[in-house]
Design a protein around this motif. Sequence first.
Motif, mmCIF file in Angstrom:
data_model
loop_
_atom_site.group_PDB
_atom_site.id
_atom_site.type_symbol
_atom_site.label_atom_id
_atom_site.label_comp_id
_atom_site.label_asym_id
_atom_site.label_seq_id
_atom_site.Cartn_x
_atom_site.Cartn_y
_atom_site.Cartn_z
ATOM 1 N N LEU A 1 2.380 11.544 6.567
ATOM 2 C CA LEU A 1 1.637 11.088 7.494
ATOM 3 C C LEU A 1 1.738 9.819 8.378
ATOM 4 O O LEU A 1 2.178 9.702 9.308
ATOM 5 C CB LEU A 1 0.077 11.145 6.805
ATOM 6 C CG LEU A 1 -1.104 10.519 7.911
ATOM 7 C CD1 LEU A 1 -1.141 11.415 9.067
ATOM 8 C CD2 LEU A 1 -2.339 10.433 7.272
ATOM 9 N N SER A 2 2.266 8.742 7.333
ATOM 10 C CA SER A 2 2.521 7.558 8.086
ATOM 11 C C SER A 2 4.059 7.578 8.903
ATOM 12 O O SER A 2 3.893 6.933 9.890
ATOM 13 C CB SER A 2 2.771 6.682 6.822
ATOM 14 O OG SER A 2 1.582 6.261 5.727
ATOM 15 N N LYS B 1 11.544 4.880 3.312
ATOM 16 C CA LYS B 1 11.428 6.503 3.685
ATOM 17 C C LYS B 1 11.040 7.117 2.338
ATOM 18 O O LYS B 1 10.239 7.812 2.365
ATOM 19 C CB LYS B 1 12.478 6.946 4.198
ATOM 20 C CG LYS B 1 13.746 6.887 3.484
ATOM 21 C CD LYS B 1 14.962 7.598 3.983
ATOM 22 C CE LYS B 1 16.235 7.332 3.656
ATOM 23 N NZ LYS B 1 17.248 7.944 4.509
ATOM 24 N N ALA B 2 11.566 6.704 1.188
ATOM 25 C CA ALA B 2 11.410 7.481 -0.115
ATOM 26 C C ALA B 2 9.833 7.089 -0.598
ATOM 27 O O ALA B 2 9.350 7.868 -1.255
ATOM 28 C CB ALA B 2 12.217 6.921 -1.095
ATOM 29 N N ASN C 1 0.733 -1.227 -0.056
ATOM 30 C CA ASN C 1 0.046 -0.203 0.048
ATOM 31 C C ASN C 1 0.669 1.199 0.081
ATOM 32 O O ASN C 1 0.289 2.097 0.268
ATOM 33 C CB ASN C 1 -0.936 -0.002 1.290
ATOM 34 C CG ASN C 1 -2.215 -0.875 0.934
ATOM 35 O OD1 ASN C 1 -3.195 -0.497 0.352
ATOM 36 N ND2 ASN C 1 -1.926 -2.171 1.542
ATOM 37 N N LEU C 2 2.183 0.895 -0.112
ATOM 38 C CA LEU C 2 2.923 2.499 -0.267
ATOM 39 C C LEU C 2 2.583 3.156 -1.318
ATOM 40 O O LEU C 2 2.174 2.438 -2.517
ATOM 41 C CB LEU C 2 4.458 2.061 -0.328
ATOM 42 C CG LEU C 2 4.944 1.443 0.990
ATOM 43 C CD1 LEU C 2 6.392 0.915 0.916
ATOM 44 C CD2 LEU C 2 4.861 2.303 2.259
ATOM 45 N N TRP D 1 12.795 -2.573 14.801
ATOM 46 C CA TRP D 1 12.458 -3.313 13.531
ATOM 47 C C TRP D 1 11.741 -2.085 12.814
ATOM 48 O O TRP D 1 11.871 -1.996 11.729
ATOM 49 C CB TRP D 1 11.342 -4.358 13.814
ATOM 50 C CG TRP D 1 11.179 -4.785 12.599
ATOM 51 C CD1 TRP D 1 11.468 -6.088 11.795
ATOM 52 C CD2 TRP D 1 10.014 -4.532 11.714
ATOM 53 N NE1 TRP D 1 10.799 -6.255 10.558
ATOM 54 C CE2 TRP D 1 9.502 -5.363 10.532
ATOM 55 C CE3 TRP D 1 8.777 -3.476 11.884
ATOM 56 C CZ2 TRP D 1 8.806 -5.371 9.569
ATOM 57 C CZ3 TRP D 1 7.863 -3.447 10.861
ATOM 58 C CH2 TRP D 1 7.939 -4.310 9.718
ATOM 59 N N VAL D 2 10.815 -1.260 13.494
ATOM 60 C CA VAL D 2 10.002 -0.095 12.932
ATOM 61 C C VAL D 2 11.078 0.762 12.379
ATOM 62 O O VAL D 2 10.880 1.303 11.261
ATOM 63 C CB VAL D 2 9.221 0.448 13.808
ATOM 64 C CG1 VAL D 2 8.343 1.660 13.212
ATOM 65 C CG2 VAL D 2 8.140 -0.337 14.362
ATOM 66 N N ILE D 3 12.229 1.126 13.196
ATOM 67 C CA ILE D 3 13.161 2.119 12.485
ATOM 68 C C ILE D 3 13.829 1.581 11.010
ATOM 69 O O ILE D 3 13.913 2.462 10.279
ATOM 70 C CB ILE D 3 14.167 2.539 13.710
ATOM 71 C CG1 ILE D 3 13.901 3.120 14.993
ATOM 72 C CG2 ILE D 3 15.342 3.283 13.075
ATOM 73 C CD1 ILE D 3 14.363 3.264 16.161
ATOM 74 N N SER D 4 14.363 0.333 11.228
ATOM 75 C CA SER D 4 14.712 0.072 10.076
ATOM 76 C C SER D 4 13.702 -0.106 8.882
ATOM 77 O O SER D 4 14.204 0.172 7.835
ATOM 78 C CB SER D 4 15.194 -1.626 10.435
ATOM 79 O OG SER D 4 15.728 -2.248 9.089
#
Length: 217
Positions: free
Chosen positions: A208-209, A202-203, A167-168, A193-196
């Motif tokens: 918002l996400s 990130k691109a 869904n990105l 894990w979330v940071i990774s």
Amino acid sequence: MYEYLRRTFEELSNRENAAMMSAYMRDKFDFYGIKTVPRRAVYKPFLKEAKRRGRVDWPFLALCWQDAHREFHYFVVDYLIGMKKFLTYEDIDEIWPFITSKQWWDTIDMLSTVVGYIVANDDRGAELMLQWSVNDDFWVRRVAIIHQLHRKQRTNVELLERVVVNNLGSSEFFINKAIGWSLRDYSKTDPDWVISFLDRYKAELSGLSIREAKKYL
């Protein structure tokens, strides 16, 4: 039972509350104007009896869902949440009409907890959520994205990543909010894990996400 609920809801109706509730939901639904506590008190005996019998009355729920008033839709989702331990994978077909009609975040998010409970206890669940994550209906995709909320260490991390990645790039607010919400929730269990994940994608992630995901990081 339906007629009893309808008469009781009408007796408890409040025009001022109804107008405010409808406005909050962007005037998508009619309301009797009954707040949560008194509303749930009305049908508490129904839920108690349903649990005693251990059987879901699907025709009754379908009848309630057809009613125009949102309180009836809330009854349906409260009933299903209360009866979730009696639900099986095959019952998803019965739940499907509630997910794909009269849609808004309030019922969708509650129904996602029901679906999440069912698929967590069936090996077919992960594949179904992957299918839902690419459905044309973004509300169905939202269920797939958030169905693992609050699962903590029992989260299927591979599934979480795949449904989010599917869904990105979306411009839909309710999808991007759901992505951030699911990542934020899991960050309380495994922040690394979330940071990774945020670094890898990130691109493609919406602002918002990212903001939602980073709330506890």
